[in-house]
Design an enzyme around this catalytic site. Structure first.
Site, short mmCIF file in Angstrom:
data_model
loop_
_atom_site.label_atom_id
_atom_site.label_comp_id
_atom_site.label_asym_id
_atom_site.label_seq_id
_atom_site.Cartn_x
_atom_site.Cartn_y
_atom_site.Cartn_z
CB SER A 228 -0.71 0.09 1.07
OG SER A 228 -0.23 0.22 2.27
CG ASP A 229 1.16 5.80 -1.47
OD1 ASP A 229 2.10 6.04 -0.60
OD2 ASP A 229 0.89 6.66 -2.12
CD1 TRP A 230 4.99 5.51 4.92
CD2 TRP A 230 4.92 4.14 2.81
NE1 TRP A 230 6.02 4.57 4.77
CE2 TRP A 230 5.96 3.91 3.83
CE3 TRP A 230 4.61 3.71 1.79
CZ2 TRP A 230 6.85 3.09 3.26
CZ3 TRP A 230 5.50 2.72 1.37
CH2 TRP A 230 6.60 2.43 1.87
#
Length: 734
Positions: A228-230
């Site tokens: 995932s993106d952060w």
């Protein structure tokens, strides 16, 4: 031979497996059973490795590394070999710092010039983004460092990026917003993909099983890891079920507990958890280094490459009366705060702690004099303006450095204008009153409006050129390097000319892609909207001629061959572009689309035969009804040129390597459509049922325009037996 398999994973405790699918300490995977942890860090334009204990936003200092040009500039090289080398250089830096995965490249489409992260993306065209991204990934991974291609998918704005829904029709999604990811997955096999924050058609991407599993894995064959993106994970359990393997940066013990609880209460199938944990372990096994010794690498050599790369990508937008290259024997006024305090890199995750910044002022020619001209904070200063006017009066030539201040464009928010600060436009207009030998040097992350473009003789686009910005800019201005970059995005005249004007970002919850396929040049070209500088445009200090276009259809592709000649007096490089105009398919489509390009080097007077092979996909469109790519047999026009509007050669061809347009005939097929496009075999079947002559007579009657527009299922109203129609349809589609 890998020691990691599903049996190994099943021997781990449930807590260990739960720990594996969540990140730790912002940048690392979990360290379980002595297996070791792996670090990942930002790296689109250079290594941004944070020091121990750094926060997710990167507020702490990162290690020193060479800052390369941003992707907006590197895409302008249209050079696969240079992007491959860039990947190798950044991969070398990452390896030396024991970084396992670089977070990049960003390959999202530049849909609107207001998107705050456009500097980090390659192009408005998926072919350019796909090829540049593929080369970059291959380069990085050749150094045994993985990448995370981002942001998958349709992350085309920054405002409300965590929650907004990108609402896109299926054909547009496939042809424009997924195509570059598909190319990279199939041709470069990236270690990981990073899922984006947004929703697509109302479904959170991190929970989107159709995107993360059915399309990415089942259709494209991706066998790597999805992270995932952060902070992009909203529901960790749903995300793992959908195909997300690694939540970043993780929520500590809370992440572990929610997974353990879900498995124990049956909400999460243990086999699904094991699958994700296995993918994480395989990634760590491949890219984790057990040797924590820092290895040195030649940063000075990388700086030299950064200088070369920047120069190759800079785009000479305008050069009337051969204003450039400059003669360093003449007196030159160098004006603008950006010459001494340059914008050379993006903000946010693209920020690099540069190894050795060289500003334009540091390397100005011997007969050049500098004046600040304006304040980057936008405030007007009459003394600075007056000083610049006086310097321009007594100088032979003037070079003005202008662009967006850092606070205007960054990750995390979108712009609300493409206009420069007013004090910069004022400076240009006042200088032109006293000296019209003006060259504008732009430093910007993306498209900028140029109300003065018709009044200045020369404009050089340098984007965010990296730490060698000063050296590379003067290399081009003084003619030490012949410019060869071409725009990978369209520069409109004003914001109101763009396809998303007054729709982009106006709804905090929904981003509606109403323009469909008509993004970037596809819009301006098809709708015949005048632009400031077109897609693919870029000038040289020499000239090129095109001739002898030949098109050859093979069993599975089409060869396009032509000759390019350097008709000038100095060596140069030309980026040749092949566009395809689909004349056969009865669907909504752009007038033409880029389907091939190549950068070639030519000495004065030299000619080279260029061959570009176009595969079936180059002629295909995504058929939503059949969930497949369709190439229709029939007429196409092959166009060869130096930009989307500067077409040098054209040839009409009738291709036969696809499918007949009427490969399927239904009751909704219209009489005119059937009779116009039926194959010889289909005509024989129509005759067999005694309907050919009847249909022909309808189209030869006085009511032919009306009757051509009647579907087969409605022919009973003109006395044709419906049973015969049904039987004919069955045989036509057998």
């Amino acid at each position: 031979m890998s020691k990691i398999d599903i049996a190994f994973v099943e021997k781990l405790t449930l807590e260990e497996r739960a720990s594996l699918v969540s990140g730790h300490d912002f940048w690392f995977t979990a360290d379980i059973s002595g297996f070791g942890r792996m670090m990942m860090t930002d790296g689109p334009s250079g290594l941004r490795k944070q020091v121990e204990g750094a926060d997710a936003l990167g507020l702490n200092d990162s290690v020193k590394a060479v800052c390369f040009p941003c992707s907006a500039l590197t895409a302008s090289t249209y050079d696969d070999d240079l992007l491959l080398e860039l990947g190798k250089q950044i991969g070398t830096a990452a390896k030396s710092e024991n970084v396992g995965v670089l977070l990049g490249p960003g390959v999202n489409i530049k849909r609107s010039p207001l998107a705050g992260r456009n500097f980090e993306y390659f192009s408005e065209d998926p072919l350019v983004a796909g090829r540049m991204g593929t080369a970059y990934v291959n380069g990085v991974q050749s150094k045994n460092v993985g990448v995370s291609v981002k942001h998958f998918a349709a992350n085309n704005r920054e405002n409300q990026r965590f929650t907004s829904s990108s609402n896109i029709d299926e054909r547009t999604l496939r042809e424009i917003y997924l195509a570059q990811f598909e190319r990279i997955v199939k041709k470069a096999k990236p270690a990981t993909l990073m899922c984006s924050y947004n929703k697509i058609n109302g479904v959170q991407v991190s929970n989107n099983q159709r995107l993360l599993t059915h399309i990415l894995r089942d259709e494209w064959g991706f066998d790597g890891l999805v992270m995932s993106d952060w902070g992009a994970v909203v529901d960790h359990i749903k995300a793992i079920k959908a195909g997300l393997d690694l939540e970043m940066p993780g929520k500590g013990q809370k992440s572990i507990d929610e997974i353990v609880t879900a498995v124990k209460n049956g909400t999460l199938d243990e086999a699904v958890l094991n699958r994700a944990a296995l993918r994480v372990l395989k990634l760590v096994e491949k890219y984790h280094s057990n040797d924590n010794t820092q290895r040195s690498y030649d940063k000075e050599a990388q700086h030299k490459f950064a200088r070369k790369l920047a120069g190759e990508g800079m785009v000479l937008l305008k050069n009337d009366q051969k204003q450039l290259p400059l003669n360093d024997e003449e007196s030159i006024a160098v004006i603008g705060e950006l010459a001494t305090n340059p914008r050379y890199e993006g903000s946010g995750s693209s920020h690099v702690n540069a190894y050795r910044l060289v500003t334009p002022v540091e390397v100005i020619p011997k007969n050049a004099t500098f004046a600040q001209g304006y304040r980057l904070d936008g405030r007007e200063s009459q003394p600075l303006l007056n000083e610049s006017i006086e310097l321009a009066k007594r100088s032979d030539k003037v070079v003005i450095f202008i662009g967006f201040p850092e606070q205007m464009e960054s990750e995390g928010f979108d712009k609300n204008t493409i206009d420069l600060p007013e004090n910069q436009n004022l400076l240009i207009n006042e200088i032109l009153k006293v000296n019209n030998n003006v060259t504008i040097v732009l430093q910007n992350g993306s498209v900028v409006a140029m109300p003065w473009a018709n009044d200045v003789p020369a404009i050089l686009e340098t984007y965010l050129a990296g730490e060698a910005v000063g050296e590379a800019t003067w290399d081009v201005l003084l003619g030490k390097l012949n410019p060869s970059g071409k725009l990978a995005e369209t520069f409109p005249i004003s914001l109101k000319d763009t396809p998303t004007y007054k729709t982009f970002g106006v709804d905090s919850k929904n981003e509606n892609y109403r323009e469909g396929l008509l993004v970037g040049y596809r819009y301006y070209d098809t709708k015949e909207v005048p632009v400031q500088f077109p897609f693919g445009h870029g000038l040289s200090y020499t000239t090129f001629g095109y001739s002898s276009l030949e098109v050859k259809e093979n069993s599975d592709n089409v060869d396009v061959e032509f000759t390019v000649t350097n008709t000038g007096h100095i060596a140069g490089k030309e980026i040749v572009q092949v566009y395809v105009a689909n004349k056969v398919s009865r669907i909504e489509k752009p007038d033409r689309e880029l389907r091939g390009f190549k950068k070639i080097s030519l000495n004065p007077g030299e000619s080279k035969k260029v061959k570009i092979t176009l595969d079936r996909r180059s002629f295909s469109w995504y058929n939503v009804e059949g969930s497949s790519w369709e190439m229709d047999n029939g007429q196409y026009e092959i166009q060869v040129g130096s930009s989307i509007i500067d077409i040098k050669l054209r040839k009409e061809v009738c291709l036969t390597i696809g499918s007949d347009k009427l490969s399927k005939v239904t009751g909704e097929t219209y009489v005119g459509e059937l009779m116009e496009n039926a194959s010889a075999e289909q005509i024989e079947i129509i005759k067999e049922f005694g309907l050919y002559q009847k249909l022909k007579e309808l189209l030869e009657s006085e009511q032919r325009a009306i009757l051509a527009n009647v579907p087969l299922q409605s022919l009973e109203m003109v006395g044709i037996d419906g049973t015969q129609i049904k039987k004919m349809l069955e045989k036509l589609n057998n």
